[in-house]
Design a protein around this motif. Structure first.
Motif, PDB file in Angstrom:
ATOM      1  N   ALA A   1     -29.722 -13.871  -9.464  1.00  0.00           N
ATOM      2  CA  ALA A   1     -30.777 -13.651  -7.757  1.00  0.00           C
ATOM      3  C   ALA A   1     -31.853 -14.527  -8.099  1.00  0.00           C
ATOM      4  O   ALA A   1     -32.673 -14.988  -6.692  1.00  0.00           O
ATOM      5  N   ASP A   2     -32.848 -14.193  -9.251  1.00  0.00           N
ATOM      6  CA  ASP A   2     -33.797 -14.644  -9.334  1.00  0.00           C
ATOM      7  C   ASP A   2     -33.445 -16.483  -9.350  1.00  0.00           C
ATOM      8  O   ASP A   2     -34.743 -16.695  -7.772  1.00  0.00           O
ATOM      9  N   GLU A   3     -32.597 -17.258  -9.531  1.00  0.00           N
ATOM     10  CA  GLU A   3     -32.345 -18.730  -9.196  1.00  0.00           C
ATOM     11  C   GLU A   3     -32.699 -18.763  -7.814  1.00  0.00           C
ATOM     12  O   GLU A   3     -33.159 -19.720  -7.348  1.00  0.00           O
ATOM     13  N   MET A   4     -31.889 -18.265  -7.167  1.00  0.00           N
ATOM     14  CA  MET A   4     -31.927 -17.956  -5.832  1.00  0.00           C
ATOM     15  C   MET A   4     -33.101 -17.330  -4.826  1.00  0.00           C
ATOM     16  O   MET A   4     -32.659 -17.450  -3.389  1.00  0.00           O
ATOM     17  N   GLN A   5     -34.149 -17.040  -5.428  1.00  0.00           N
ATOM     18  CA  GLN A   5     -34.789 -15.750  -5.090  1.00  0.00           C
ATOM     19  C   GLN A   5     -34.058 -14.491  -3.199  1.00  0.00           C
ATOM     20  O   GLN A   5     -34.588 -14.711  -2.552  1.00  0.00           O
ATOM     21  N   ILE A   6     -33.359 -14.295  -4.114  1.00  0.00           N
ATOM     22  CA  ILE A   6     -32.656 -13.020  -3.317  1.00  0.00           C
ATOM     23  C   ILE A   6     -32.963 -11.881  -4.458  1.00  0.00           C
ATOM     24  O   ILE A   6     -33.270 -11.589  -5.354  1.00  0.00           O
ATOM     25  N   LYS A   7     -33.611 -10.585  -4.087  1.00  0.00           N
ATOM     26  CA  LYS A   7     -33.689  -9.699  -4.390  1.00  0.00           C
ATOM     27  C   LYS A   7     -32.241  -8.843  -4.850  1.00  0.00           C
ATOM     28  O   LYS A   7     -30.829  -9.222  -4.599  1.00  0.00           O
ATOM     29  N   LEU A   8     -32.231  -8.203  -5.956  1.00  0.00           N
ATOM     30  CA  LEU A   8     -31.642  -7.576  -6.733  1.00  0.00           C
ATOM     31  C   LEU A   8     -31.598  -6.009  -7.295  1.00  0.00           C
ATOM     32  O   LEU A   8     -32.365  -5.913  -7.101  1.00  0.00           O
ATOM     33  N   ARG A   9     -30.252  -5.088  -6.497  1.00  0.00           N
ATOM     34  CA  ARG A   9     -30.320  -3.927  -6.938  1.00  0.00           C
ATOM     35  C   ARG A   9     -29.590  -3.835  -6.958  1.00  0.00           C
ATOM     36  O   ARG A   9     -28.434  -3.774  -6.742  1.00  0.00           O
ATOM     37  N   VAL A  10     -29.615  -2.246  -8.471  1.00  0.00           N
ATOM     38  CA  VAL A  10     -28.604  -1.941  -8.913  1.00  0.00           C
ATOM     39  C   VAL A  10     -28.230  -0.654  -8.281  1.00  0.00           C
ATOM     40  O   VAL A  10     -29.377   0.387  -8.048  1.00  0.00           O
TER      41      VAL A  10
ATOM     42  N   THR B   1     -30.076  -9.037   0.084  1.00  0.00           N
ATOM     43  CA  THR B   1     -30.508  -8.368  -1.801  1.00  0.00           C
ATOM     44  C   THR B   1     -28.684  -8.423  -1.780  1.00  0.00           C
ATOM     45  O   THR B   1     -28.043  -8.377  -1.168  1.00  0.00           O
ATOM     46  N   PHE B   2     -28.613  -8.981  -3.506  1.00  0.00           N
ATOM     47  CA  PHE B   2     -27.953  -8.493  -3.634  1.00  0.00           C
ATOM     48  C   PHE B   2     -27.603  -7.585  -4.398  1.00  0.00           C
ATOM     49  O   PHE B   2     -28.908  -6.653  -5.354  1.00  0.00           O
TER      50      PHE B   2
END
Length: 198
Positions: A185-194, A166-167
């Protein structure tokens, strides 16, 4: 000296106060601890023996996860993180998470994600900016312009070797910056959390 502390259902591991960044929003500038934890400033870096002795006082199966976090960058002490993970794995099936700034490759001068394979279940990486310039202004890494691309490479390697990545970004980013982080994050297929400011 606080080596282990609890937040909600997780046991947090405080191994070092060293960090290669000087983030403008860092909680260390405001407080000696977080979420009611005791003072997290270490008077010395605990030895592996001291860390394991602290673990012996806890029932690992009573926690949802063990989290390497604390008041510094855990991967400053990469070897100790790996050894502690091996100890945990021998004792329990509790989930192990790493919260990191993603700059371990620059700290150690080598690829570090492969060394964490089979040790860490989940990695949370502080992205915090959509580009190199914003990252430099906000995070102020000692490694300069090498830092942001190294962070992204580390994220990709963690995705490859660990899988659950997760980023995170702090909630002080504006909408445009946040959208750009979402795109990365989408391009790297990694989740993103604020992440809310503490």
């Amino acid at each position: 000296m606080t080596i282990l502390y609890t937040i909600h259902d997780s046991l947090y591991v405080n191994l070092t106060n060293k960090c290669p960044c000087a983030c403008t929003f860092c909680v260390r500038q405001e407080s000696d601890g977080v979420h009611g934890a005791d003072n997290l400033w270490l008077n010395h870096e605990p030895s592996l023996k001291e860390v394991l002795e602290a673990f012996e006082k806890h029932d690992l199966d009573s926690y949802e996860s063990v989290v390497f976090c604390g008041y510094g960058e855990p991967l400053e002490r990469l070897d100790v993180v790996i050894q502690v993970c091996e100890y945990i794995r021998a004792k329990s099936k509790v989930k192990i998470r790493l919260n990191t700034n993603g700059l371990a490759d620059l700290i150690h001068g080598k690829e570090t994600a492969p060394l964490l394979a089979g040790k860490i279940d989940e990695v949370s990486i502080s992205l915090n900016a959509p580009n190199q310039q914003d990252y430099m202004n906000l995070v102020r890494p000692c490694f300069g312009e090498e830092a942001f691309p190294s962070l992204l490479k580390f994220g990709a390697e963690c995705k490859k070797y660990i899988g659950d990545v997760t980023f995170t970004v702090v909630d002080l980013l504006n909408r445009e910056q946040r959208s750009a982080c979402e795109k990365i994050a989408d391009e790297m297929q990694i989740k993103l959390r604020v992440r809310p400011m503490l």
